[in-house]
Design a protein around this motif. Structure first.
Motif, PDB file in Angstrom:
ATOM      1  N   LEU A 141       2.843  -6.321   6.780  1.00 15.79           N
ATOM      2  CA  LEU A 141       4.115  -5.708   6.376  1.00 15.79           C
ATOM      3  C   LEU A 141       4.519  -4.626   7.382  1.00 15.79           C
ATOM      4  N   ILE A 142       5.787  -4.655   7.769  1.00 18.09           N
ATOM      5  CA  ILE A 142       6.306  -3.606   8.667  1.00 18.09           C
ATOM      6  C   ILE A 142       7.490  -2.919   7.990  1.00 18.09           C
ATOM      7  N   PRO A 143       7.282  -1.715   7.476  1.00 17.36           N
ATOM      8  CA  PRO A 143       8.414  -0.983   6.877  1.00 17.36           C
ATOM      9  C   PRO A 143       9.399  -0.586   7.975  1.00 17.36           C
ATOM     10  N   ALA A 144      10.693  -0.902   7.765  1.00 15.00           N
ATOM     11  CA  ALA A 144      11.682  -0.643   8.831  1.00 15.00           C
ATOM     12  C   ALA A 144      13.027  -0.199   8.261  1.00 15.00           C
ATOM     13  N   ALA A 145      13.008   0.371   7.062  1.00 20.84           N
ATOM     14  CA  ALA A 145      14.294   0.694   6.436  1.00 20.84           C
ATOM     15  C   ALA A 145      14.721   2.147   6.671  1.00 20.84           C
ATOM     16  N   GLY A 146      13.950   2.883   7.490  1.00 18.49           N
ATOM     17  CA  GLY A 146      14.261   4.307   7.694  1.00 18.49           C
ATOM     18  C   GLY A 146      15.563   4.526   8.455  1.00 18.49           C
ATOM     19  N   LEU A 147      16.037   5.760   8.420  1.00 18.89           N
ATOM     20  CA  LEU A 147      17.345   6.073   9.012  1.00 18.89           C
ATOM     21  C   LEU A 147      17.289   6.369  10.504  1.00 18.89           C
ATOM     22  N   TYR A 180       6.790  -5.346  19.650  1.00 18.06           N
ATOM     23  CA  TYR A 180       5.368  -5.104  19.877  1.00 18.06           C
ATOM     24  C   TYR A 180       4.609  -5.176  18.546  1.00 18.06           C
ATOM     25  N   VAL A 181       5.221  -4.599  17.515  1.00 16.67           N
ATOM     26  CA  VAL A 181       4.526  -4.497  16.227  1.00 16.67           C
ATOM     27  C   VAL A 181       4.431  -5.879  15.579  1.00 16.67           C
ATOM     28  N   VAL A 182       5.508  -6.665  15.683  1.00 15.26           N
ATOM     29  CA  VAL A 182       5.492  -8.039  15.158  1.00 15.26           C
ATOM     30  C   VAL A 182       4.426  -8.851  15.906  1.00 15.26           C
ATOM     31  N   VAL A 192      -0.539  -3.207   6.654  1.00  9.37           N
ATOM     32  CA  VAL A 192       0.705  -2.445   6.804  1.00  9.37           C
ATOM     33  C   VAL A 192       0.700  -1.865   8.219  1.00  9.37           C
ATOM     34  N   LEU A 193       1.763  -2.113   8.963  1.00  9.07           N
ATOM     35  CA  LEU A 193       1.866  -1.618  10.342  1.00  9.07           C
ATOM     36  C   LEU A 193       3.088  -0.720  10.440  1.00  9.07           C
ATOM     37  N   LEU A 194       2.878   0.555  10.722  1.00 11.43           N
ATOM     38  CA  LEU A 194       4.024   1.461  10.858  1.00 11.43           C
ATOM     39  C   LEU A 194       4.578   1.358  12.275  1.00 11.43           C
ATOM     40  N   GLY A 195       5.899   1.213  12.360  1.00 12.48           N
ATOM     41  CA  GLY A 195       6.533   0.922  13.639  1.00 12.48           C
ATOM     42  C   GLY A 195       6.606   2.084  14.609  1.00 12.48           C
TER      43      GLY A 195
END
Ligand code: G1P
Length: 271
Positions: A4-10, A36-38, A123-126
């Motif tokens: 999972l890559i959370p990417a909804a931040g502003l 890179y993260v994907v 979980v991978l933080l971008g």
């Protein structure tokens, strides 16, 4: 198994660059940071990457969609290397779920519950890149050696910086592995149980996803992943892989993003 890559931040820290362009799409050498993260996710034991996106960040989805017309045009012009790359990126196994409201990292992860089902997940933080893709396989090894326990990557940071991170308490079991006793999100330096900061790579048991369903907002008014990790420790073991700061590259601030571009560009030109 999913990554999972959370990417909804502003992307607030990158405004105005991120006014109409997602932070995850900012260039790092020759590709958007999120690529890179994907790629790291797909190089691990995960068979699919799930991006937890916001409805306004369609550019991320366009990037990972096939574009046969562009590929055909590039081939017609003899630019096969570019055509191959465009084709490769468009074929990556990426899917999307949506976080409708920015309620915190724990909430973002919970949005992917239907995707992970009863399996362990990454979980991978971008904000951090691990271009050699070696961290997740090592975390998987540690988990396998401990009956499928959750494993998180941690990094030693200067004592005064602990307030920016989740921090672990525990004890070493080998050169680079700790057994975790508890976790705290963004402690004041005087309250921090160690200087080992949660780095942004997690391999989590399905129980963490269940506990997130009941998680309440805490630090910063957000639903914190760290709280669910601390809660799961009452039922399950958890381990930390202590990484070397040089294993990861920060892109979370303009300054660190520039520095990461510099270092990775130098590496590329030396290859
Ligand atoms: C998040 C996590 C924190 C972790 C950090 C790593 O915080 O909540 O535990 O140490 O990522 O970058 P954020 O940076 O989203 O505030």
């Amino acid at each position: 198994m999913k990554a999972l890559i959370p990417a909804a931040g502003l992307g607030t820290r990158f405004l105005p660059a991120t006014k109409s362009q997602p932070k995850e799409m900012l260039l790092v050498v020759d590709r958007p940071a999120i690529q890179y993260v994907v790629e790291e996710g797909l190089a691990s034991a995960a068979d699919e990457v799930v991006i937890i996106n916001s409805r306004t960040k369609k550019a991320i989805e366009d990037h990972f969609s096939p574009d046969p017309e562009l590929v055909a045009l590039l081939r017609e012009r003899g630019k096969d290397a570019y055509a191959d790359e465009v084709e490769r990126v468009g074929n990556m196994n990426v899917s999307y779920v949506y976080q409708e409201e920015a309620l915190g990292l724990g909430h973002a992860v919970r949005c992917a519950a239907e995707k992970t089902g009863d399996e362990a997940f990454y979980v991978l933080l971008g904000d951090v890149l691990v271009p050699d893709n070696k961290m997740l396989p090592r975390m998987q090894e540690i988990s396998d050696a401990h009956g499928g326990a959750s494993v998180i990557a941690v990094m030693p940071v200067p004592h005064e910086e602990v307030k920016r991170f989740g921090v672990i308490a525990g004890s070493p079991v080998s050169d680079d592995v700790w057994k975790i006793d508890s976790l705290v999100e963004k402690p004041a330096p005087e309250d921090a149980p160690s200087n080992l900061a949660v780095f942004g790579r997690y391999l989590l048991s399905p129980r963490v996803m269940e506990l997130l369903a009941d998680a309440k907002p805490t630090v910063g008014g957000e639903i914190q992943l760290t709280d669910a990790l601390d809660a799961v420790l009452k039922e399950e073991e958890m381990y930390a892989l202590v990484i070397d700061p040089s294993d990861g590259f920060d892109t979370g601030t303009v300054e660190s993003w520039l520095e990461t571009n510099n270092v990775l560009w130098k590496r590329r030109t030396q290859e």
